[in-house]
Scaffold this motif. Structure first.
Motif, PDB file in Angstrom:
ATOM      1  N   ARG A  23       0.833  -1.204   0.000  1.00 32.17           N
ATOM      2  CA  ARG A  23       0.000   0.000   0.000  1.00 32.17           C
ATOM      3  C   ARG A  23       0.871   1.259   0.000  1.00 32.17           C
ATOM      4  O   ARG A  23       0.594   2.225  -0.728  1.00 32.17           O
ATOM      5  CB  ARG A  23      -0.930  -0.004   1.209  1.00 32.17           C
ATOM      6  N   ALA A  24       1.946   1.238   0.798  1.00 31.85           N
ATOM      7  CA  ALA A  24       2.854   2.385   0.842  1.00 31.85           C
ATOM      8  C   ALA A  24       3.551   2.580  -0.500  1.00 31.85           C
ATOM      9  O   ALA A  24       3.702   3.715  -0.982  1.00 31.85           O
ATOM     10  CB  ALA A  24       3.881   2.194   1.950  1.00 31.85           C
ATOM     11  N   ASP A  26       2.379   1.606  -3.420  1.00 27.59           N
ATOM     12  CA  ASP A  26       1.352   2.056  -4.364  1.00 27.59           C
ATOM     13  C   ASP A  26       1.104   3.554  -4.233  1.00 27.59           C
ATOM     14  O   ASP A  26       0.935   4.262  -5.244  1.00 27.59           O
ATOM     15  CB  ASP A  26       0.047   1.294  -4.130  1.00 27.59           C
ATOM     16  N   GLU A  27       1.063   4.048  -3.011  1.00 26.82           N
ATOM     17  CA  GLU A  27       0.834   5.479  -2.801  1.00 26.82           C
ATOM     18  C   GLU A  27       1.955   6.304  -3.425  1.00 26.82           C
ATOM     19  O   GLU A  27       1.708   7.346  -4.055  1.00 26.82           O
ATOM     20  CB  GLU A  27       0.722   5.772  -1.304  1.00 26.82           C
ATOM     21  N   ARG A  28       3.186   5.835  -3.280  1.00 30.31           N
ATOM     22  CA  ARG A  28       4.314   6.559  -3.857  1.00 30.31           C
ATOM     23  C   ARG A  28       4.297   6.462  -5.383  1.00 30.31           C
ATOM     24  O   ARG A  28       4.628   7.428  -6.080  1.00 30.31           O
ATOM     25  CB  ARG A  28       5.628   6.040  -3.276  1.00 30.31           C
ATOM     26  N   ASN A  30       1.579   6.130  -7.249  1.00 29.76           N
ATOM     27  CA  ASN A  30       0.495   7.001  -7.715  1.00 29.76           C
ATOM     28  C   ASN A  30       0.943   8.460  -7.746  1.00 29.76           C
ATOM     29  O   ASN A  30       0.656   9.192  -8.706  1.00 29.76           O
ATOM     30  CB  ASN A  30      -0.728   6.845  -6.814  1.00 29.76           C
ATOM     31  N   LEU A  41      -4.612  12.197  -8.846  1.00 26.92           N
ATOM     32  CA  LEU A  41      -4.312  11.020  -8.032  1.00 26.92           C
ATOM     33  C   LEU A  41      -5.348   9.923  -8.248  1.00 26.92           C
ATOM     34  O   LEU A  41      -5.032   8.734  -8.158  1.00 26.92           O
ATOM     35  CB  LEU A  41      -4.256  11.395  -6.548  1.00 26.92           C
TER      36      LEU A  41
END
Length: 220
Positions: A23-24, A26-28, A30, A41
């Motif tokens: 998840r971390a 993926d956030e970066r 995105n 986003l």
């Protein structure tokens, strides 16, 4: 045929997806896609999904369509504090200790990220080899060349090799070559669709399949 080697995927395979590392990342990813492409986003995951289907990874999509600085991408995306999500795993360490065969990490991530994950889990001593995105010459799984390069480096035949992997799309090339496969499926979405030789909820269960004779030809 006697099993000689196991290729281990890294992220969401050696530790559960629910740990939060993916998840971390993926956030970066995105945020990086938003910065490079100018999309929102909300649009970034849609773009990434289209690249995943066409090219295999977000990085490959950015390379093909935006000619990004690959090393900058790898540095930015993997700059996370793994200790926030992972801890030493003595049970995994003990299971790996019982395997009497070659072991290597087989990942689309960079080697430095893989090394940090292994150190954080306390299992680095079991993995003398890391086959990463640079080793693949940025031709990632599921491209067939990633698999054949790893087999050549290990000096083993596909039929002597087991792949443990959490991404279903990365299994068909392995099976095409004759490798045996275990899918890590934490949510149980693929337990009856025949996508792999075995399906396990986590890496510990996968290794117990191997050690308990579920994969013929294992020396344990």
């Amino acid at each position: 045929m006697t099993l000689a080697a196991i290729l281990f995927d890294l992220d969401s395979t050696l530790y559960p997806r629910s740990a939060g590392v993916q998840r971390a990342l993926d956030e970066r990813m995105n945020a990086y896609v938003q910065r490079v492409t100018g999309c929102t986003l909300e649009e970034a995951p849609i773009l990434r999904d289209s690249w995943f289907r066409r090219y295999g990874t977000t990085l490959a999509g950015l390379q093909h369509e935006y000619h990004i600085d690959v090393e900058d991408y790898l540095r930015v995306i993997h700059d996370i504090r793994l200790e926030t999500f992972l801890k030493r795993d003595p049970e995994l360490d003990a299971l790996l200790e019982r395997l009497d065969l070659q072991r290597a990490i087989f990942t689309n991530s960079p080697a430095e990220h893989a090394a940090r994950v292994l150190r954080t889990l306390g299992v680095a001593r079991h993995f003398p080899l890391i086959f990463d995105i640079r080793f693949f010459e940025f031709q990632p799984k599921p491209k067939l060349t990633a698999y054949t390069r790893a087999l050549d480096a290990l000096g083993v035949a596909a039929g002597e090799t087991l792949l443990i992997e959490d991404t279903p799309q990365n299994l068909p090339p392995a099976r095409e070559l004759g490798m045996r496969t275990i899918l890590i499926d934490e949510q149980g979405a693929h337990r009856s669709d025949g996508i792999a030789d075995h399906v396990a909820p986590d890496i510990r269960a996968a290794l117990r399949i191997v050690l308990n004779g579920g994969i013929p030809g294992v020396r344990a």
